[in-house]
Design a protein around this motif. Sequence first.
Motif, PDB file in Angstrom:
ATOM      1  N   ALA A   1       1.663  28.355  23.617  1.00 37.03           N
ATOM      2  CA  ALA A   1       0.561  27.400  23.598  1.00 37.03           C
ATOM      3  C   ALA A   1      -0.510  27.841  22.615  1.00 37.03           C
ATOM      4  CB  ALA A   1      -0.036  27.252  25.001  1.00 37.03           C
ATOM      5  N   SER A   2      -0.815  29.129  22.595  1.00 37.99           N
ATOM      6  CA  SER A   2      -1.814  29.656  21.670  1.00 37.99           C
ATOM      7  C   SER A   2      -1.367  29.485  20.230  1.00 37.99           C
ATOM      8  CB  SER A   2      -2.082  31.134  21.964  1.00 37.99           C
ATOM      9  OG  SER A   2      -2.633  31.295  23.257  1.00 37.99           O
ATOM     10  N   ALA A   3      -0.066  29.700  19.997  1.00 38.97           N
ATOM     11  CA  ALA A   3       0.469  29.545  18.646  1.00 38.97           C
ATOM     12  C   ALA A   3       0.349  28.100  18.178  1.00 38.97           C
ATOM     13  CB  ALA A   3       1.923  30.000  18.609  1.00 38.97           C
ATOM     14  N   MET A   4       0.662  27.163  19.057  1.00 42.39           N
ATOM     15  CA  MET A   4       0.547  25.755  18.689  1.00 42.39           C
ATOM     16  C   MET A   4      -0.910  25.361  18.459  1.00 42.39           C
ATOM     17  SD  MET A   4       3.527  24.309  18.414  1.00 42.39           S
ATOM     18  CE  MET A   4       3.958  25.860  17.584  1.00 42.39           C
ATOM     19  N   ASP A   5      -1.797  25.868  19.281  1.00 41.51           N
ATOM     20  CA  ASP A   5      -3.217  25.589  19.080  1.00 41.51           C
ATOM     21  C   ASP A   5      -3.686  26.120  17.727  1.00 41.51           C
ATOM     22  OD1 ASP A   5      -3.648  24.214  21.414  1.00 41.51           O
ATOM     23  OD2 ASP A   5      -4.395  25.931  22.539  1.00 41.51           O
ATOM     24  N   GLY A   6      -3.228  27.326  17.379  1.00 36.01           N
ATOM     25  CA  GLY A   6      -3.607  27.901  16.102  1.00 36.01           C
ATOM     26  C   GLY A   6      -3.099  27.075  14.941  1.00 36.01           C
TER      27      GLY A   6
ATOM     28  N   SER B   1      -2.316   8.119  30.179  1.00 28.86           N
ATOM     29  CA  SER B   1      -2.828   9.353  30.772  1.00 28.86           C
ATOM     30  C   SER B   1      -2.191  10.550  30.073  1.00 28.86           C
ATOM     31  CB  SER B   1      -2.506   9.413  32.272  1.00 28.86           C
ATOM     32  OG  SER B   1      -3.076   8.318  32.958  1.00 28.86           O
ATOM     33  N   LEU B   2      -2.976  11.615  29.879  1.00 24.53           N
ATOM     34  CA  LEU B   2      -2.504  12.803  29.176  1.00 24.53           C
ATOM     35  C   LEU B   2      -2.658  14.059  30.031  1.00 24.53           C
ATOM     36  CD1 LEU B   2      -4.183  12.225  25.672  1.00 24.53           C
ATOM     37  CD2 LEU B   2      -1.873  11.575  26.375  1.00 24.53           C
ATOM     38  N   ALA B   3      -1.830  15.054  29.726  1.00 22.60           N
ATOM     39  CA  ALA B   3      -1.929  16.342  30.419  1.00 22.60           C
ATOM     40  C   ALA B   3      -1.392  17.446  29.526  1.00 22.60           C
ATOM     41  CB  ALA B   3      -1.155  16.313  31.730  1.00 22.60           C
ATOM     42  N   GLN B   4      -1.960  18.631  29.689  1.00 19.90           N
ATOM     43  CA  GLN B   4      -1.454  19.823  28.996  1.00 19.90           C
ATOM     44  C   GLN B   4      -0.368  20.421  29.876  1.00 19.90           C
ATOM     45  OE1 GLN B   4      -1.620  23.287  29.658  1.00 19.90           O
ATOM     46  NE2 GLN B   4      -0.927  23.946  27.644  1.00 19.90           N
ATOM     47  N   ALA B   5       0.813  20.661  29.293  1.00 21.80           N
ATOM     48  CA  ALA B   5       1.921  21.160  30.107  1.00 21.80           C
ATOM     49  C   ALA B   5       3.010  21.754  29.236  1.00 21.80           C
ATOM     50  CB  ALA B   5       2.507  20.039  30.970  1.00 21.80           C
ATOM     51  N   ASP B   6       3.820  22.598  29.845  1.00 24.00           N
ATOM     52  CA  ASP B   6       4.991  23.204  29.234  1.00 24.00           C
ATOM     53  C   ASP B   6       6.160  22.232  29.367  1.00 24.00           C
ATOM     54  OD1 ASP B   6       7.344  24.677  28.764  1.00 24.00           O
ATOM     55  OD2 ASP B   6       6.455  26.525  29.516  1.00 24.00           O
TER      56      ASP B   6
ATOM     57  N   VAL C   1       1.812  20.920  24.837  1.00 28.06           N
ATOM     58  CA  VAL C   1       1.424  22.288  25.138  1.00 28.06           C
ATOM     59  C   VAL C   1       0.140  22.670  24.412  1.00 28.06           C
ATOM     60  CG1 VAL C   1       2.688  23.436  23.258  1.00 28.06           C
ATOM     61  CG2 VAL C   1       2.404  24.606  25.470  1.00 28.06           C
ATOM     62  N   SER C   2      -0.194  21.929  23.336  1.00 30.98           N
ATOM     63  CA  SER C   2      -1.363  22.249  22.519  1.00 30.98           C
ATOM     64  C   SER C   2      -2.597  21.479  22.975  1.00 30.98           C
ATOM     65  CB  SER C   2      -1.088  21.942  21.049  1.00 30.98           C
ATOM     66  OG  SER C   2      -2.268  22.041  20.284  1.00 30.98           O
ATOM     67  N   GLU C   3      -3.579  22.191  23.471  1.00 28.43           N
ATOM     68  CA  GLU C   3      -4.832  21.550  23.865  1.00 28.43           C
ATOM     69  C   GLU C   3      -5.571  21.012  22.650  1.00 28.43           C
ATOM     70  OE1 GLU C   3      -7.498  19.807  26.086  1.00 28.43           O
ATOM     71  OE2 GLU C   3      -5.793  20.876  26.960  1.00 28.43           O
ATOM     72  N   GLU C   4      -5.379  21.641  21.494  1.00 25.76           N
ATOM     73  CA  GLU C   4      -6.019  21.156  20.265  1.00 25.76           C
ATOM     74  C   GLU C   4      -5.510  19.764  19.905  1.00 25.76           C
ATOM     75  OE1 GLU C   4      -8.496  22.444  18.469  1.00 25.76           O
ATOM     76  OE2 GLU C   4      -8.683  24.087  19.913  1.00 25.76           O
ATOM     77  N   MET C   5      -4.194  19.574  19.967  1.00 23.81           N
ATOM     78  CA  MET C   5      -3.651  18.246  19.682  1.00 23.81           C
ATOM     79  C   MET C   5      -4.111  17.225  20.715  1.00 23.81           C
ATOM     80  SD  MET C   5      -2.030  18.028  16.879  1.00 23.81           S
ATOM     81  CE  MET C   5      -0.498  17.212  16.501  1.00 23.81           C
ATOM     82  N   LEU C   6      -4.222  17.647  21.956  1.00 24.52           N
ATOM     83  CA  LEU C   6      -4.667  16.732  23.002  1.00 24.52           C
ATOM     84  C   LEU C   6      -6.114  16.278  22.785  1.00 24.52           C
ATOM     85  CD1 LEU C   6      -3.012  18.329  26.146  1.00 24.52           C
ATOM     86  CD2 LEU C   6      -2.432  16.131  25.095  1.00 24.52           C
TER      87      LEU C   6
END
Length: 217
Positions: free
Chosen positions: A6-11, A96-101, A74-79
């Motif tokens: 998740a951190s990698a995708m956010d980055g 509706s949206l959610a952060q999830a694996d 998984v990416s909160e940045e994209m959300l």
Amino acid sequence: MTENAASAMDGMYRHQRYIYDLTRRYYLIGRDQMIADLDPPAGGTVLEIGCGTARNLLLAANRYPRANFYGLDVSEEMLKTARAAINRSGYKKTISLAQADATTFSPTDLFGLQNIDRIFISYALSMIPPWQAVVDRAVSQLSPTGELHIVDFGTMASMPTLGRRGMRAWLTRFSVTPRLDLETVVRDAARRHGRSATFRQGRFDYAALARIGAKLS
């Protein structure tokens, strides 16, 4: 997927999210065809795995106004970008949206749903290392008459050799790996879950469209 993923995708998307749709529109081929094939039932539920900027969800919500839409990433940045786009649209009550694996998500925990009528995945499997687990998890969350729709990079087998090599090398720069055994994985998952499956590739085998259908009687 792990917290590190998740951190990698956010980055990766912290800055790319602002130009993602503009830069991807010319080579993420087949997304609109996949949306046209969804055909959810009236009042049905539609979930996008790896919803990114919500581009696909918004198009689908416009095309199928009688369905209810959900997205996870998984990416909160994209959300952040997705939520902003939905808030600007007329679909705040529809999506509706959610952060999830994507390998372990639960529609019940995230959205209060027992199962889903349509799930779709657009150019996300080629960026998720445990992508086979995503396919299996998605199928397991479908209703008996539900369908999983996938669009992603194909094998590119019929492309000229130099073009194929150049395209794959360019995609590698963005941590994208075409899943050359996508058809096998899709058909195996369908067989395990007692469902039908179809698979086709477009011109030069550039894009692949797969569908896992309703449970077989």
